[in-house]
Enzyme design. Structure first.
Site, mmCIF file in Angstrom:
data_model
loop_
_atom_site.group_PDB
_atom_site.id
_atom_site.type_symbol
_atom_site.label_atom_id
_atom_site.label_comp_id
_atom_site.label_asym_id
_atom_site.label_seq_id
_atom_site.Cartn_x
_atom_site.Cartn_y
_atom_site.Cartn_z
ATOM 1 C CB CYS A 1 -0.933 0.474 1.115
ATOM 2 S SG CYS A 1 -0.395 -0.123 2.679
ATOM 3 C CE LYS A 2 3.889 0.495 -4.597
ATOM 4 N NZ LYS A 2 3.398 -0.329 -4.310
#
Length: 162
Positions: A44-45
């Site tokens: 999901c950074k």
């Protein structure tokens, strides 16, 4: 016995709203039931300021029950702290991507002092983390570079995978 980790990308679940997020939770639960020894990495950074990261931590590690999360370091070390404070959880810090435009920013040359390099690339990890998240270059042969950061009992540990 052929899988080193599962890495669901949250965007494909978020696109379906609350039903998609329930599907993510169900996916993680299914993996944990079928392969409890295989880590689940939420792709999901994430990284933001203040309490926003606490919400990301709550969602990833508590609501979805993943073992690790991808984050980006561009807002600095301070914003990674809520993630690193999670004992026995993994943080994969984005440092090099393979998309076509990545070089516009990522190919810039930086010159670090020896002290800065040591701070960034400590090669120590606790045994319990090594057992669940081994560092073997063959684990991610398609990835340019990942920095995996761990925090336990005040020791930051970073391992580079190429």
């Amino acid at each position: 016995d052929l899988v080193c980790a599962y890495k669901p990308n949250i965007a494909f679940y978020e696109g379906w709203g609350s039903q998609g997020l329930q599907a993510l939770k169900d996916t993680v639960g299914f993996i944990k039931d079928r392969a409890p020894e295989v880590p689940v990495i939420l792709d999901c950074k994430r990284a933001d300021i203040g309490n926003t990261n606490k919400g990301y931590v709550q969602a990833a590690f508590h609501a979805y029950g993943v073992d690790a999360i991808t984050v980006h370091p561009y807002l600095g070390q301070e914003v990674l702290k809520p993630f690193l404070d999670q004992k026995d959880k993994g943080i994969i810090v984005l440092c090099r991507t393979f998309n076509p435009g990545a070089g516009e920013f990522q190919d810039r040359h930086l010159f670090l002092t020896e002290e800065e390099c040591q701070e960034l690339f400590l090669m120590r990890r606790p045994a319990n983390v090594r057992a669940k998240f081994p560092t073997t270059p063959s684990l991610c042969p398609y990835t340019s570079t990942l920095l995996t950061a761990w925090q336990t009992t005040g020791i930051r540990a970073v391992t580079a995978w190429w």
